[in-house]
Design a protein around this motif. Structure first.
Motif, short mmCIF file in Angstrom:
data_model
loop_
_atom_site.label_atom_id
_atom_site.label_comp_id
_atom_site.label_asym_id
_atom_site.label_seq_id
_atom_site.Cartn_x
_atom_site.Cartn_y
_atom_site.Cartn_z
N THR A 1 1.05 9.38 7.27
CA THR A 1 1.31 8.57 6.08
C THR A 1 2.08 7.27 6.34
O THR A 1 1.96 6.33 5.59
N MET A 2 2.86 7.25 7.40
CA MET A 2 3.61 6.03 7.71
C MET A 2 2.76 5.19 8.67
O MET A 2 2.02 5.73 9.48
N THR B 1 8.06 13.40 -7.56
CA THR B 1 7.64 12.41 -6.56
C THR B 1 8.84 11.58 -6.13
O THR B 1 9.58 11.08 -6.98
N ASN B 2 9.03 11.47 -4.82
CA ASN B 2 10.05 10.58 -4.28
C ASN B 2 9.35 9.38 -3.64
O ASN B 2 8.60 9.52 -2.69
N LEU B 3 9.56 8.21 -4.23
CA LEU B 3 8.96 6.96 -3.75
C LEU B 3 9.95 6.31 -2.78
O LEU B 3 11.06 5.95 -3.18
N ILE B 4 9.56 6.20 -1.51
CA ILE B 4 10.50 5.79 -0.45
C ILE B 4 10.01 4.51 0.22
O ILE B 4 8.83 4.37 0.53
N ALA B 5 10.94 3.60 0.48
CA ALA B 5 10.59 2.35 1.18
C ALA B 5 10.34 2.64 2.65
O ALA B 5 11.14 3.30 3.32
N GLU B 6 9.21 2.15 3.16
CA GLU B 6 8.91 2.32 4.58
C GLU B 6 9.86 1.44 5.39
O GLU B 6 10.08 0.28 5.05
N PHE C 1 5.31 6.60 0.58
CA PHE C 1 5.91 5.41 1.18
C PHE C 1 5.30 4.15 0.56
O PHE C 1 4.12 4.11 0.24
N TYR C 2 6.13 3.13 0.41
CA TYR C 2 5.63 1.85 -0.08
C TYR C 2 6.29 0.73 0.73
O TYR C 2 7.30 0.93 1.40
N MET D 1 0.85 -1.20 0.00
CA MET D 1 0.00 0.00 0.00
C MET D 1 0.88 1.23 0.00
O MET D 1 1.75 1.38 0.83
N THR D 2 0.67 2.13 -0.96
CA THR D 2 1.46 3.36 -1.03
C THR D 2 0.73 4.48 -0.32
O THR D 2 -0.45 4.70 -0.55
N ASN D 3 1.42 5.18 0.55
CA ASN D 3 0.81 6.26 1.30
C ASN D 3 1.10 7.59 0.64
O ASN D 3 2.25 7.93 0.38
N ASN D 4 0.08 8.36 0.42
CA ASN D 4 0.18 9.62 -0.29
C ASN D 4 0.42 10.76 0.68
O ASN D 4 -0.40 11.01 1.56
N VAL D 5 1.54 11.43 0.55
CA VAL D 5 1.81 12.61 1.36
C VAL D 5 1.30 13.83 0.62
O VAL D 5 1.57 13.98 -0.57
N PRO D 6 0.57 14.72 1.29
CA PRO D 6 0.09 15.91 0.58
C PRO D 6 1.26 16.66 -0.04
O PRO D 6 2.28 16.90 0.60
N SER D 7 1.11 17.03 -1.29
CA SER D 7 2.17 17.75 -1.99
C SER D 7 2.28 19.17 -1.48
O SER D 7 1.32 19.76 -1.03
N VAL D 8 3.48 19.70 -1.56
CA VAL D 8 3.65 21.14 -1.50
C VAL D 8 3.38 21.63 -2.91
O VAL D 8 4.03 21.18 -3.86
N SER D 9 2.43 22.49 -3.05
CA SER D 9 2.05 22.95 -4.38
C SER D 9 2.27 24.46 -4.46
O SER D 9 1.76 25.20 -3.63
N VAL D 10 3.05 24.88 -5.44
CA VAL D 10 3.29 26.31 -5.64
C VAL D 10 2.69 26.71 -6.97
O VAL D 10 2.96 26.09 -7.99
N SER D 11 1.84 27.73 -6.93
CA SER D 11 1.20 28.20 -8.16
C SER D 11 1.90 29.46 -8.65
O SER D 11 2.37 30.28 -7.85
N TYR D 12 1.92 29.64 -9.95
CA TYR D 12 2.67 30.74 -10.56
C TYR D 12 1.76 31.59 -11.46
O TYR D 12 0.72 31.14 -11.93
#
Length: 681
Positions: free
Chosen positions: A609-610, A391-396, A237-238, A1-12
Motif C-alpha cells: 500500500t505504501m 478508518t485511520n487516514l495516515i500521511a505517507e 495512506f495519502y 492517491m489514497t492507498n487502500n489497506v485490506p480491512s480486518v473484518s470480524v463478522s458476528y
C-alpha cells in the motif's frame, strides 16, 4: 492517491444476547457485574455501549442500601459524560429501586471552577443525600482539600479508568493508591481499554491484585447484537492535503464522525477552520445553516441534503448550539437528524450516537485508548445498521520533509494500534497443552471432521465467542494470578508489546531478525517488567499464551486474506482464518509459534500500500539507528542457552545453521567478552 489497506473484518452472529435483559432489567454484562457487587474493589473491563454506567448504578445501590456504605461518588473525565449517570427508573424494568441524583449534586452540570466545586463535595459528604457525580479534576481537588479520611465508608466509582496511571506524577492515580492503602473505601473502576497510550501501567501490581475483575469482551458485546453484523478496521495512506483525498474513504451515504488532526500534528494545515470548509466543499454545495440546530446544510451531486455538525468552530455560542442539538433527547431515535459530525477533541469518550456507521480519523493518534474510544462511537447497535467501520487516514512519509523521522514513527505506531485492535476484536483464546489423553471440550465446534486424535485441534464456541486451542509443549500457569492473566489480561500484555518501539522496528524492517528475539527475548522482558511477582515458570506461561494469541491472530489474518487460488480477499474473517491455519499446520506447537514474526503480515500490507520509494526510505531510517545486542538481552539469551543445554546436553553452537541456536550462542559469547573485559579492566 489514497492507498487502500485490506480491512480486518470480524463478522458476528447477531444472537441478540448482549441486549436482552433479565428479570431485574440487567443485560449480561450488568448481571455479571452485579454478581460481584459484594467485592470491595471491582474492575469492570467492558467495551463502549455495553452498559457500564447502568451496571455501576445497580452495584452502587446495593452498596448503599445493603452493604452499609454512606455515600457513592462517581467521577468522570469530562463533564459531558456526567449525563450517563442521570436519573434512571430502574424499577420500571424489574429492579427493586430507582437511580436518582439530586440536580445540585451532579457537579458536571454546575457552574464554577473545579476548585470551587470541591467545596460542594465537602458539603455533600456532610449532608444526607447519597449520590454525587463530578469530574475527575473536582474529585482530585476535593481529596487535596479534605484528605482521604473524609471519604471513609464511601463508594468511589471511577469512569474511564485508563485516565489513571501508576506513575507518581498522575495525581488521581496517587490518590487512589492512598485510598486503597487506607482500605476504608470501596472502589468500582470502569474502562473499555485497560491500557494507556503512554504504556504506563494503570495500577501497580500489588494494588491491581486487590481488584476482582469483570471482563466482557468486544466479541461478546458485538456477537450479542441484534442488527450489527460486521466491523471493519482499516488504515489508508495519502499524500498532499488530506481533504483532497477524503472522499476516497468517506462515503456520504454512511453516518460518519470525522476526527480531524490536532493543529500541532504534521497532518494539520494549521488552519482547522479551512480544513472543515475544504471537507464541506468536497462533499457538495453549501446551502446555509439550519437556524434551529446550527447544522451546516450541503447539497450533494445526487441532490441529497447532508446535515453536518461542525464541532470544530471556536465560537462558543455556535458550537454550544450544535452540541445541544446533537444531544436533543427528542432526536435520539431519529436516524435522519444528522449525517456527518466533524470534530476535533470532541465526540470521543461517552459520546453516544447510535446511528454512527463510520469513525474516520485523520492522522495518527498517540493514545491507543483514544483509538479504542473512537471505534466505540461506531459500534452501537441500531436498526438497519448491519456494518460499521473505523478508518485511520495516515500521511505517507515524505523524504523532503524535515520531520520525516517523526512521520515514520507515527506510521509504525498506527500499524501497532491496528495490530492491537485486531486482538481486541478477536474472540477470546483458551490454550491448553496437547496431551495423549486430550479430548474434545463440550460446547466447542471442531469443524468438518470433528476432533482428530493425534492432531492439535481448534474448537470454537459461538455463544461465548471463545476458541479452545491445543498447543504441543505449552507451559500452563501454576498460580491463580498467572492463570487470571492468561484468561483476562493478554490484550494488556500485547498492548505493551506492540507499543515497544524497538520491537516494532526490528519486527518490520530487520532482514536479519530471528523471530525468537522478539517472541522470547523482547516479550519475555515485557512480562518480567509487568509481572515481577510471578516466578520464572509462570512468567514463561504468560509469555507463551500472549505470543500464541498474537501470532494466531496474525496467521489467521494471513490465511483468510488468501483465496484458494492465491488471490487476495478484500477482508479477513478471523475465525475461519484460525481454523484454516491450524488445519494447514496440523501439529501446532509452541516452538513453531515462537518462530513466527508477529509483524510480518503488517509489513506485507505496508509493502502493498505504501509507495516503493517511501517504503525504502522508512527502511533506511530504521536501519540507520539499528542497535547491537544489549547486556540485558545477552543475559536473557544466555539463560535460554542454559535451558537448551539442559534439554540437548550441549550448549548452542555459534556455527549452527539454525538462526535461533546461533543467536543464543552469540548471547553467551557476548557475556563471556563482557566478563573478560571486566577482568582485564
Amino acid at each position: 492517491m489514497t492507498n487502500n489497506v485490506p480491512s480486518v473484518s470480524v463478522s458476528y452472529a447477531q444472537n441478540g444476547n448482549s441486549t436482552k435483559s433479565n428479570e431485574l432489567g440487567m443485560r449480561p454484562m450488568q448481571e455479571r457485574a452485579y454478581e460481584k457487587r459484594g467485592e470491595q474493589y471491582l474492575l469492570i473491563k467492558s467495551p463502549p455501549a455495553s452498559g457500564k454506567s447502568r451496571a455501576l448504578m445497580f452495584v452502587a445501590l446495593d452498596k448503599l442500601h445493603n452493604q452499609g456504605l454512606r455515600k457513592a461518588i462517581i467521577t468522570v473525565p469530562e463533564k459531558s459524560i456526567g449525563s450517563s449517570f442521570a436519573d434512571e427508573p430502574l424499577s420500571k424494568f424489574g429492579f427493586w429501586t430507582d437511580w436518582h441524583v439530586e440536580p445540585k449534586w451532579n457537579l458536571c452540570n454546575a457552574p464554577g471552577s473545579d476548585g470551587s466545586k470541591a467545596d460542594s463535595v465537602g458539603s455533600f459528604l456532610k449532608g444526607e443525600d447519597q449520590v454525587l457525580v463530578c469530574p475527575h479534576a473536582t474529585f482530585r481537588n476535593a481529596i487535596e482539600k479534605f484528605g482521604i479520611e473524609a471519604f471513609d465508608d464511601c463508594l468511589v466509582a471511577v469512569d474511564e479508568f485508563h485516565h489513571v496511571s501508576a506513575n507518581p506524577e498522575n495525581k488521581l492515580g496517587a490518590q487512589l493508591t492512598e485510598l486503597i492503602g487506607r482500605d476504608k473505601v470501596h472502589v468500582v473502576a470502569m474502562t473499555g481499554s485497560y491500557f494507556r497510550g503512554d504504556a504506563e501501567p494503570v495500577l501497580m501490581p500489588h494494588d491491581e491484585a486487590r481488584f476482582d475483575t469483570v471482563t466482557y469482551t468486544y466479541y461478546e458485546q458485538l456477537n450479542g447484537y441484534k442488527y450489527l453484523k460486521q466491523l471493519d478496521i482499516g488504515y489508508f495512506f495519502y499524500s498532499g492535503a488530506y481533504a483532497d483525498d477524503i472522499l476516497k474513504v468517506l462515503d456520504p451515504n454512511e453516518k460518519t464522525i470525522i476526527h480531524i488532526p490536532s493543529v500541532n500534528s504534521r497532518e494539520s494545515t494549521k488552519d482547522k477552520h479551512r480544513e472543515v470548509e475544504h471537507i464541506i466543499d468536497e462533499l457538495g454545495d453549501w446551502q446555509g445553516t439550519d437556524p434551529t440546530t446550527g447544522f451546516q446544510l450541503v447539497k450533494t451531486s445526487d441532490g441529497r441534503i447532508l446535515r453536518i455538525a461542525d464541532l470544530v468552530d471556536d465560537e462558543a455560542a455556535k458550537r454550544d448550539k450544535v452540541s445541544a442539538a446533537l444531544k436533543d433527547p427528542a432526536q435520539k431515535n431519529n436516524r435522519d437528524h444528522i449525517d456527518i459530525i466533524i470534530a476535533l477533541g470532541m465526540a470521543k469518550e461517552g459520546f453516544d450516537w447510535v446511528w454512527c456507521e463510520h469513525a474516520l480519523t485523520v492522522g495518527y493518534r498517540a493514545s491507543l485508548t483514544e483509538i479504542v474510544q473512537i471505534i466505540g462511537r461506531a459500534t452501537r447497535d441500531a436498526p438497519g445498521k448491519s456494518r460499521a467501520r473505523f478508518t485511520n487516514l495516515i500521511a505517507e512519509p515524505d523524504a523532503s520533509e524535515d520531520a520525516v523521522t517523526e512521520a515514520v514513527n507515527d506510521t509504525l505506531k498506527a500499524i501497532a494500534a491496528s495490530l492491537l485492535m485486531e486482538q481486541v476484536l478477536a474472540p477470546r483464546f483458551n490454550f491448553t497443552p496437547k496431551r495423549p489423553d486430550s479430548g474434545p471440550v463440550e460446547g466447542f465446534d471442531y469443524g468438518e471432521g470433528g476432533y482428530k486424535e493425534g492432531e492439535c485441534n481448534v474448537g470454537f464456541n459461538e455463544e461465548s465467542g471463545q476458541f479452545q486451542i491445543e498447543i504441543k509443549g505449552l507451559t500452563e500457569p501454576k498460580s491463580e494470578e498467572a492463570e487470571r492473566i492468561c484468561q483476562e489480561d493478554l490484550n494488556e500484555v500485547i498492548a505493551a508489546f506492540v507499543q515497544d518501539k524497538p520491537t516494532v522496528e526490528r519486527g518490520m524492517f530487520d532482514e536479519e531478525l530471528v523471530p525468537e528475539e522478539l517472541t522470547q527475548v523482547r516479550m519475555g522482558k515485557i512480562i518480567k517488567d509487568k509481572y515481577p511477582e510471578l516466578d520464572d515458570e509462570d512468567q514463561e506461561a504468560v509469555r507463551q499464551h500472549a505470543i500464541a494469541a498474537l501470532n494466531l491472530t496474525q496467521k489467521a489474518k494471513e490465511a483468510a486474506l488468501k483465496d484458494d487460488d492465491g488471490e487476495d480477499k478484500a477482508n479477513t474473517a478471523l475465525i475461519d482464518g484460525v481454523r484454516k491455519f491450524a488445519m494447514d499446520v496440523r501439529e501446532l506447537d509452541i516452538d513453531l509459534i515462537d518462530r513466527i514474526n508477529p509483524f510480518s503480515e503488517a509489513y506485507a500490507i505496508l509493502a502493498k500500500t505504501m509507495s516503493e520509494e517511501s517504503l525504502k526510505q522508512v527502511a533506511a531510517i530504521i536501519s540507520a539507528k539499528k542497535v547491537q545486542l544489549t547486556p540485558e538481552e545477552a543475559r536473557d539469551l544466555a539463560k535460554r542457552a542454559l535451558k537448551f543445554k539442559q534439554e540437548r546436553g550441549r550448549l548452542p553452537s555459534i556455527t549452527s545453521p539454525d538462526a535461533w541456536e546461533k543467536r543464543m550462542a552469540e548471547g553467551v559469547a557476548y557475556l563471556a567478552r563482557m566478563k573478560a573485559e571486566a577482568a582485564d579492566g
